[in-house]
Write a protein that holds these residues in place. Structure first.
Motif, mmCIF file in Angstrom:
data_model
loop_
_atom_site.group_PDB
_atom_site.id
_atom_site.type_symbol
_atom_site.label_atom_id
_atom_site.label_comp_id
_atom_site.label_asym_id
_atom_site.label_seq_id
_atom_site.Cartn_x
_atom_site.Cartn_y
_atom_site.Cartn_z
ATOM 1 N N GLN A 24 0.285 10.082 -2.687
ATOM 2 C CA GLN A 24 -1.008 10.194 -3.355
ATOM 3 C C GLN A 24 -1.361 11.679 -3.509
ATOM 4 O O GLN A 24 -0.903 12.519 -2.714
ATOM 5 C CB GLN A 24 -2.079 9.474 -2.535
ATOM 6 C CG GLN A 24 -1.873 7.963 -2.469
ATOM 7 C CD GLN A 24 -2.898 7.280 -1.575
ATOM 8 O OE1 GLN A 24 -3.412 7.910 -0.652
ATOM 9 N NE2 GLN A 24 -3.172 6.024 -1.836
ATOM 10 N N ALA B 60 -0.537 8.141 -11.210
ATOM 11 C CA ALA B 60 -1.981 8.182 -10.938
ATOM 12 C C ALA B 60 -2.630 9.450 -11.458
ATOM 13 O O ALA B 60 -3.864 9.537 -11.461
ATOM 14 C CB ALA B 60 -2.235 8.053 -9.428
ATOM 15 N N SER C 63 0.329 5.438 -7.465
ATOM 16 C CA SER C 63 -0.356 4.315 -6.828
ATOM 17 C C SER C 63 0.543 3.101 -6.875
ATOM 18 O O SER C 63 1.531 3.078 -7.618
ATOM 19 C CB SER C 63 -1.681 4.012 -7.542
ATOM 20 O OG SER C 63 -1.436 3.615 -8.886
ATOM 21 N N SER D 299 0.857 -1.188 0.000
ATOM 22 C CA SER D 299 0.000 0.000 0.000
ATOM 23 C C SER D 299 0.891 1.236 0.000
ATOM 24 O O SER D 299 2.061 1.177 0.371
ATOM 25 C CB SER D 299 -0.923 0.004 1.225
ATOM 26 O OG SER D 299 -0.154 0.053 2.423
#
Length: 800
Positions: free
Chosen positions: A213, A228, A217, A208
């Motif tokens: 972010q 992303a 990703s 993760s």
């Protein structure tokens, strides 16, 4: 003999392959409840009762197992129970003893020899060792003889989740082009878990992203990091820091985790066009700037870097297309406007250019954004400069005859002022190029003439520099080659070399003994043509003759044979050489011919008088030694004679009065002033008495014209420096006196001074004068001179 059936073993524990026990797991470990094991058929080969016969029996093994399991990282105080070994031979009477051997036996695992219970006495770590191989055997308690065959089994360490995931290759650095589409792969991160991947979820990792972010990703299963967001611009932000987490137990609660960082740098793409900061530029350029010089620098700005920011410049319009050129400075990406032709303010005072800047490397993906170029206008103003004079011809070649008289005009140079003012020009010769001043130039007209006679044979070419100077002191240098090669026949021919001609005694008549040639410093246009002959005096000699070869050479031949060096060792033959110039010049050159003794091949053996000395029985070295001895004796005799003459004759004629370096011994009380033997009385004489010159015998008398007269007698001075001046005058007189001795001398001066009106009062000269003098004026000098007035002031008649 009755054969007994082997005893039956029973094993308590968790086993694979053949598993008959039931087990239960709890949070703190594993509990095993034992039940009798089912016998497993197994064929064995055993010896029969009779000799030579074999009997096959089907038997069942007494104990069978494969492995035990034990939890790692046990933290209890008591030994950890692993399992139990039991044989059906054991009836509980204490006759059977269990023995454990193999990996970790006694140090890690122990067995109760009576009950067969196995315990672990140390904390186990599966990551250090995942299993242990041991061997078990049942023996008779008293005799230690085996009652069951030895068998091998495995104790496997059961894994628990005690290791977090680790990124062994972290931290990571990655690059991705700016403006990349969403989902572009950046980098893959990999985490490893030391727990058992075959048991449970302890080693199952989920990825993760904690930081980074919404720009990036990460794939939960593969760990691939991707973009992303679209249109990430490097010019806005060129670097991002991501934090990626890996968690075991499939990400469930209670799992362990580890993190790593990923630094993502956006690489540049050519997504920005070049742009000029201004639309117009203006520069001033002096007209004296040399060709290929940089006259201006302009630069278009580009937000990209590296190859994406490389520029190309070109002139697309303007009236200076042929005058200027634009280059690129590869280091700064500037446009360098350079001069292609010389500027002239008087012809054109300004130029206009339109310059385009474009990217050298264009990315087709961004052409839709517009043109990747920009333009700007450049105005170049030409500044007027006081220019140096310009000659009509940069180099002039002038010809002059070496017979030209002084003042002959050679040629004229001309220069003009290119400025609009058209200032007058003055000409001069750079004397560093004409050190001997052979030439002159008229300052206003530029007419060059000869200043000295020229000689082509000394210097055939004169390179001189003419300076043109206008009123504002600007200078233009002009080189002129003055070629003085119009030759006249002013040099007679001579022998080419200094010949050393050898004539052998055995020479025959008509034999060539020498071939001579000539040289001439002149250089006639048609080349040299020399004529050789013997002089009129030598033409009728009976020894040699001359033959002109008509090729500027001549041969010397013998007229007879039988030459003998004892009669004549050297012949001198005068040769007349004439040239072909106008007028014809000739010279007489003497050829020396030496007679030598030669062998049959004509090679010289000995020449001249050397043979006579050898025939007398004396060698050359002996003669030299004899001459050296004679010369040495002559020198010694001359030295002895010279020394005796110097002892007899004193250096100064008046030797009785010579007091230099004399040591006088006195054996009496002295005779007062009458005793003059020890010193020179003349030194005390009056200054005004004329000195007589003493001639030295060791100095050659000089001619009257070279004699330096002594200065006139000293005149009375009126100040106290009279004595100092007197000494300096006498010192100078001694220095310039040609008859003064060449060695140090002592000169004594007793000078009372001559400034008194009464002159000297010394009694040294009172008896040497017969003149009368009136001393009555002494009474007017006061009481101190009254006594003198009484003594000398009366006349002789009064005294009588």
């Amino acid at each position: 003999m009755k054969r007994n059936r082997p005893p039956v073993w029973s094993v308590v524990g968790l086993m694979t392959m053949v598993l008959v026990s039931q087990w239960e797991l709890s949070c703190c470990g594993m509990t095993l409840n034992s039940v009798p094991l089912r016998r497993v058929p197994h064929k064995i080969q055993k010896a029969g009762a009779g000799l030579g016969s074999r009997t096959h029996h089907r038997q069942r093994r007494s104990w069978v197992w494969n492995q035990f399991f034990v939890l790692e990282e046990y933290t209890g105080d008591d030994p950890l129970y692993v399992g139990k070994l039991h044989s059906d031979v054991d009836k509980g009477e204490g006759k059977v003893k269990y023995v454990l051997s193999g990996e970790g036996a006694s140090s890690i695992f122990t067995i109760d020899e009576n009950t067969g219970d196995i315990h672990a006495i140390k904390r186990l770590d599966r990551e250090e060792q995942a299993y242990y191989t041991l061997r078990a055997q049942a023996v008779d308690h008293d005799t230690s003889r085996p009652v069951e065959p030895e068998s091998e089994f495995v104790i496997k360490v059961q894994d628990i989740n005690d290791n977090e995931p680790k990124f062994l290759d972290g931290p990571y650095n990655a690059r991705v082009p700016e403006m990349s589409p969403v989902g572009t792969s950046v980098v893959q991160v990999v985490a490893t878990d030391a727990d058992d991947p075959t048991y449970g979820n302890s080693a199952r990792v989920i990825y993760s992203i904690l930081e980074g972010q919404p720009y990036f990703s990460v794939d939960p299963k593969t760990g691939v990091v991707r973009t992303a967001l679209p249109n990430m611009d490097r010019e806005a932000r060129d670097q991002y820091l991501l934090v990626i987490q890996a968690k075991d137990m499939v990400g469930q609660m209670g799992g362990l985790s580890g993190t790593t960082s990923v630094t993502v740098t956006l690489s540049d793409v050519n997504d920005n066009p070049p742009r000029f900061s201004r639309k117009s530029y203006q520069f001033s350029v002096p007209e004296s700037l040399p060709v290929a010089s940089v006259v201006a620098r302009i630069k278009a700005l580009d937000s990209d870097v590296g190859p994406n920011a490389e520029m190309e410049y070109r002139i697309i319009d303007g009236d200076g297309l042929g005058m200027f050129r634009v280059l690129v400075d590869k280091d700064t990406q500037e446009g360098l406007i350079t001069l292609q032709k010389a500027l002239d303010f008087e012809t054109k005072a300004g130029y206009s250019l339109r310059i385009e800047a474009s990217n050298k490397n264009i990315d087709p993906r961004f052409l839709s954004q517009g043109s990747f170029s920009d333009t700007a206008s450049v105005r170049l103003i030409v500044e007027n400069v006081d220019e140096a004079p310009v000659f009509s011809s940069p180099v002039s070649k002038m010809v002059v005859s070496e017979a030209a008289k002084v003042g002959t005009v050679i040629g004229t140079v001309s220069a003009n002022d290119p400025d609009a003012t058209n200032s007058p020009i003055r000409y001069s010769i750079d004397r560093n190029t004409d050190l001997e001043r052979f030439f002159n130039i008229e300052a206003t007209t530029g007419v060059i003439s000869t200043a000295k006679p020229l000689d082509r044979e000394v210097n055939a070419i004169h390179n001189i520099t003419i300076l043109a100077i206008e009123s504002r002191e600007s200078t233009q240098v002009h080189f002129i080659n003055l070629l003085a090669f119009m030759d006249i026949n002013d040099n007679a021919p001579v022998f080419a070399i200094e010949y050393e001609t050898i004539l052998c005694e055995n020479a025959i008549p008509g034999q060539v003994i020498e071939t001579i040639s000539a040289v001439d410093k002149d250089e006639p246009p048609s080349g040299h043509r020399f004529v050789f002959s013997l002089t009129a005096e030598a033409a009728g000699n009976m020894n040699f003759t001359l033959r002109d070869n008509k090729d500027n050479t001549a041969s010397i031949l013998t007229k007879r044979g039988g030459f003998q060096r004892r009669k004549q060792s050297m012949y001198r033959l005068p040769v007349l050489i004439r040239d072909s110039g106008s007028p014809v010049l000739s010279s007489t050159n003497t050829l020396s011919i030496r007679v030598c003794e030669c062998d049959s091949n004509g090679d010289r053996q000995s020449c001249g008088t050397e043979a006579f000395m050898l025939s007398a029985g004396l060698s050359t070295g002996a003669l030299i030694a004899i001459l050296a001895c004679i010369l040495t004796l002559l020198v010694l005799v001359l030295l002895i004679v010279t020394m005796r003459r110097r002892k007899k004759e004193p250096l100064i004629l008046d030797e009785d009065r010579d007091v230099r370096e004399n040591i006088v011994r006195y054996d009496d009380e002295g005779g007062g002033e009458e005793d003059t033997e020890a010193f020179d009385m003349v030194a005390l004489r009056n200054l005004n008495v004329v000195r007589d010159n003493k001639a030295r015998r060791d100095v050659t008398p000089e001619v009257t014209a070279l004699y330096t007269p002594r200065p006139p007698p000293y005149k009375a001075a009126t100040n106290n420096g009279i004595f100092r001046e007197f000494i300096w005058d006498r010192l100078k007189e001694a220095d310039v006196d040609p008859s003064a001795p060449p060695y140090d001398s002592l000169q004594t001066y007793a000078f009372e001074g001559s400034g008194s009106v009464a002159e000297s009062l010394s009694s040294l000269e009172s008896l040497s004068t017969d003149s009368e003098h009136n001393y009555d004026y002494l009474s007017d000098w006061g009481p101190r001179f009254r006594k003198l007035a009484d003594l000398y002031g009366q006349s002789d008649s009064n005294r009588l």
